[in-house]
Structure formats: structure tokens, C-alpha cells
Motif scaffolding. Structure first.
Motif, PDB file in Angstrom:
ATOM      1  N   GLY A  88      24.993  11.521 -26.226  1.00 29.26           N
ATOM      2  CA  GLY A  88      25.403  12.348 -25.098  1.00 29.26           C
ATOM      3  C   GLY A  88      24.372  13.416 -24.781  1.00 29.26           C
ATOM      4  O   GLY A  88      24.052  13.657 -23.613  1.00 29.26           O
ATOM      5  N   TYR A  89      23.834  14.054 -25.798  1.00 28.02           N
ATOM      6  CA  TYR A  89      22.826  15.084 -25.571  1.00 28.02           C
ATOM      7  C   TYR A  89      21.557  14.476 -24.979  1.00 28.02           C
ATOM      8  O   TYR A  89      20.974  15.021 -24.030  1.00 28.02           O
ATOM      9  CB  TYR A  89      22.481  15.861 -26.850  1.00 28.02           C
ATOM     10  CG  TYR A  89      21.317  16.766 -26.555  1.00 28.02           C
ATOM     11  CD1 TYR A  89      21.508  17.924 -25.804  1.00 28.02           C
ATOM     12  CD2 TYR A  89      20.023  16.403 -26.893  1.00 28.02           C
ATOM     13  CE1 TYR A  89      20.434  18.713 -25.426  1.00 28.02           C
ATOM     14  CE2 TYR A  89      18.944  17.185 -26.531  1.00 28.02           C
ATOM     15  CZ  TYR A  89      19.149  18.335 -25.800  1.00 28.02           C
ATOM     16  OH  TYR A  89      18.086  19.099 -25.410  1.00 28.02           O
ATOM     17  N   VAL A  90      21.105  13.363 -25.540  1.00 24.44           N
ATOM     18  CA  VAL A  90      19.873  12.734 -25.062  1.00 24.44           C
ATOM     19  C   VAL A  90      20.032  12.312 -23.592  1.00 24.44           C
ATOM     20  O   VAL A  90      19.120  12.515 -22.783  1.00 24.44           O
ATOM     21  CB  VAL A  90      19.472  11.549 -25.966  1.00 24.44           C
ATOM     22  CG1 VAL A  90      18.369  10.719 -25.348  1.00 24.44           C
ATOM     23  CG2 VAL A  90      19.057  12.062 -27.342  1.00 24.44           C
ATOM     24  N   GLU A  91      21.178  11.768 -23.241  1.00 22.72           N
ATOM     25  CA  GLU A  91      21.435  11.408 -21.837  1.00 22.72           C
ATOM     26  C   GLU A  91      21.394  12.658 -20.952  1.00 22.72           C
ATOM     27  O   GLU A  91      20.732  12.681 -19.921  1.00 22.72           O
ATOM     28  CB  GLU A  91      22.789  10.714 -21.694  1.00 22.72           C
ATOM     29  CG  GLU A  91      22.750   9.246 -21.992  1.00 22.72           C
ATOM     30  CD  GLU A  91      22.027   8.446 -20.919  1.00 22.72           C
ATOM     31  OE1 GLU A  91      22.106   8.790 -19.715  1.00 22.72           O
ATOM     32  OE2 GLU A  91      21.370   7.462 -21.291  1.00 22.72           O
ATOM     33  N   TRP A  92      22.128  13.686 -21.346  1.00 21.35           N
ATOM     34  CA  TRP A  92      22.203  14.922 -20.575  1.00 21.35           C
ATOM     35  C   TRP A  92      20.821  15.562 -20.438  1.00 21.35           C
ATOM     36  O   TRP A  92      20.376  15.897 -19.342  1.00 21.35           O
ATOM     37  CB  TRP A  92      23.198  15.865 -21.255  1.00 21.35           C
ATOM     38  CG  TRP A  92      23.315  17.218 -20.641  1.00 21.35           C
ATOM     39  CD1 TRP A  92      24.053  17.574 -19.539  1.00 21.35           C
ATOM     40  CD2 TRP A  92      22.695  18.427 -21.112  1.00 21.35           C
ATOM     41  NE1 TRP A  92      23.921  18.926 -19.307  1.00 21.35           N
ATOM     42  CE2 TRP A  92      23.099  19.465 -20.252  1.00 21.35           C
ATOM     43  CE3 TRP A  92      21.853  18.719 -22.180  1.00 21.35           C
ATOM     44  CZ2 TRP A  92      22.681  20.785 -20.421  1.00 21.35           C
ATOM     45  CZ3 TRP A  92      21.434  20.025 -22.348  1.00 21.35           C
ATOM     46  CH2 TRP A  92      21.845  21.040 -21.472  1.00 21.35           C
ATOM     47  N   GLY A  93      20.150  15.740 -21.562  1.00 21.19           N
ATOM     48  CA  GLY A  93      18.849  16.402 -21.554  1.00 21.19           C
ATOM     49  C   GLY A  93      17.803  15.633 -20.773  1.00 21.19           C
ATOM     50  O   GLY A  93      16.986  16.228 -20.054  1.00 21.19           O
ATOM     51  N   SER A  94      17.814  14.310 -20.893  1.00 21.37           N
ATOM     52  CA  SER A  94      16.812  13.520 -20.172  1.00 21.37           C
ATOM     53  C   SER A  94      17.069  13.544 -18.672  1.00 21.37           C
ATOM     54  O   SER A  94      16.133  13.502 -17.870  1.00 21.37           O
ATOM     55  CB  SER A  94      16.763  12.092 -20.706  1.00 21.37           C
ATOM     56  OG  SER A  94      17.968  11.400 -20.433  1.00 21.37           O
ATOM     57  N   ARG A  95      18.326  13.643 -18.273  1.00 21.82           N
ATOM     58  CA  ARG A  95      18.630  13.760 -16.838  1.00 21.82           C
ATOM     59  C   ARG A  95      18.163  15.121 -16.310  1.00 21.82           C
ATOM     60  O   ARG A  95      17.674  15.216 -15.179  1.00 21.82           O
ATOM     61  CB  ARG A  95      20.111  13.532 -16.588  1.00 21.82           C
ATOM     62  CG  ARG A  95      20.493  12.076 -16.790  1.00 21.82           C
ATOM     63  CD  ARG A  95      21.991  11.819 -16.697  1.00 21.82           C
ATOM     64  NE  ARG A  95      22.288  10.469 -17.107  1.00 21.82           N
ATOM     65  CZ  ARG A  95      22.158   9.392 -16.341  1.00 21.82           C
ATOM     66  NH1 ARG A  95      21.726   9.517 -15.095  1.00 21.82           N
ATOM     67  NH2 ARG A  95      22.461   8.195 -16.808  1.00 21.82           N
TER      68      ARG A  95
END
Length: 134
Positions: A88-95
Motif C-alpha cells: 500500500g505504501y509503495v503504491e501510494w508513494g510511487s503515485r
């Protein structure tokens, strides 16, 4: 390291310490020592490293996929709660990186390093109750 035509423009001329910096950032986000903030300058520096790069959605997805593979290869915890928080963090941060890297973007630089948590102790399946144990 294998060449990746999709990500090469993003990582061209990248600091050779980039993998360590990413590890330090993620460690700090997930409650480890503030190494990234202490050595690199925290959230403001992270944003500065993305500005002007013009990261595309296909590049973002490839990076996320490779980072998830790296999590497996380096032995990050496999329990579902941690992996859900990590993904979830990687998705959020990469967006956010896509937004911050767009031409003309002017993101706020005074934000703190984000923090993520997950259920502790790690989730584990409970043994099934049998009629003998009821």
C-alpha cells in the motif's frame, strides 16, 4: 544488472547509492532509524529527487513490480499484514512520485517523512478447532 529500456531514462545518471537511499527511506517510513532524514534531508530531499523527471504510469508500475520482487529477494517479512502495508505504501508513494515529477509540479517540501504501521505481532492462521478440542 539487466538493462531496462522503460526505466533507463528515469535512472540515467542516478547516484550509485540509490538502492541504499531507497532502503533507508523505506526503513524510516516503517519505523526504523531516521537514516534517510539524517543523511539525505528527509521529505524535502526525496521530493527534489523526483522533480522534473516526468515519471510515467508504465514506469511507475515497473518500478513497483521490481521493488516488490526485491522485497522477496531481500527477505522482508512475508506476513500478510506487513506485506499489505508495504504494498500500500509503495503504491501510494510511487503515485505521488508521478505527480511530483510532472512538469511544473510544485509540491510542498515541508512535510514530514510519512510513517506506516501494521498489525503486530504478525498475523498467523489459527489452528482449526476439531470436535475433540471443543
Amino acid at each position: 544488472m539487466l538493462a531496462d529500456d522503460l526505466l533507463e531514462p528515469v535512472f540515467r545518471d542516478m547516484d550509485p547509492g540509490h538502492p541504499r537511499h531507497v532502503a533507508d527511506w523505506l526503513g524510516e517510513v516503517f519505523g526504523g532509524p531516521a537514516r534517510y532524514s539524517g543523511t539525505r534531508g528527509g521529505h524535502a530531499h526525496m521530493i527534489s529527487r523526483h522533480q522534473g523527471r516526468g515519471i510515467t504510469e508504465p514506469q511507475r508500475r515497473r518500478w513497483v513490480s521490481l521493488l516488490m520482487d526485491a522485497a522477496d529477494e531481500t527477505g522482508l517479512p512475508a506476513d500478510p499484514e506487513f506485506r499489505a502495508a508495504f504494498a500500500g505504501y509503495v503504491e501510494w508513494g510511487s503515485r505521488l512520485a508521478v505527480v511530483f515529477s510532472a512538469p511544473g509540479a510544485a509540491p510542498a517540501t515541508d512535510e514530514p517523512v510519512p510513517r506506516r504501521d501494521w498489525a503486530v505481532p504478525p498475523w498467523a492462521p489459527q489452528p482449526k478447532k476439531t470436535s475433540a478440542s471443543s
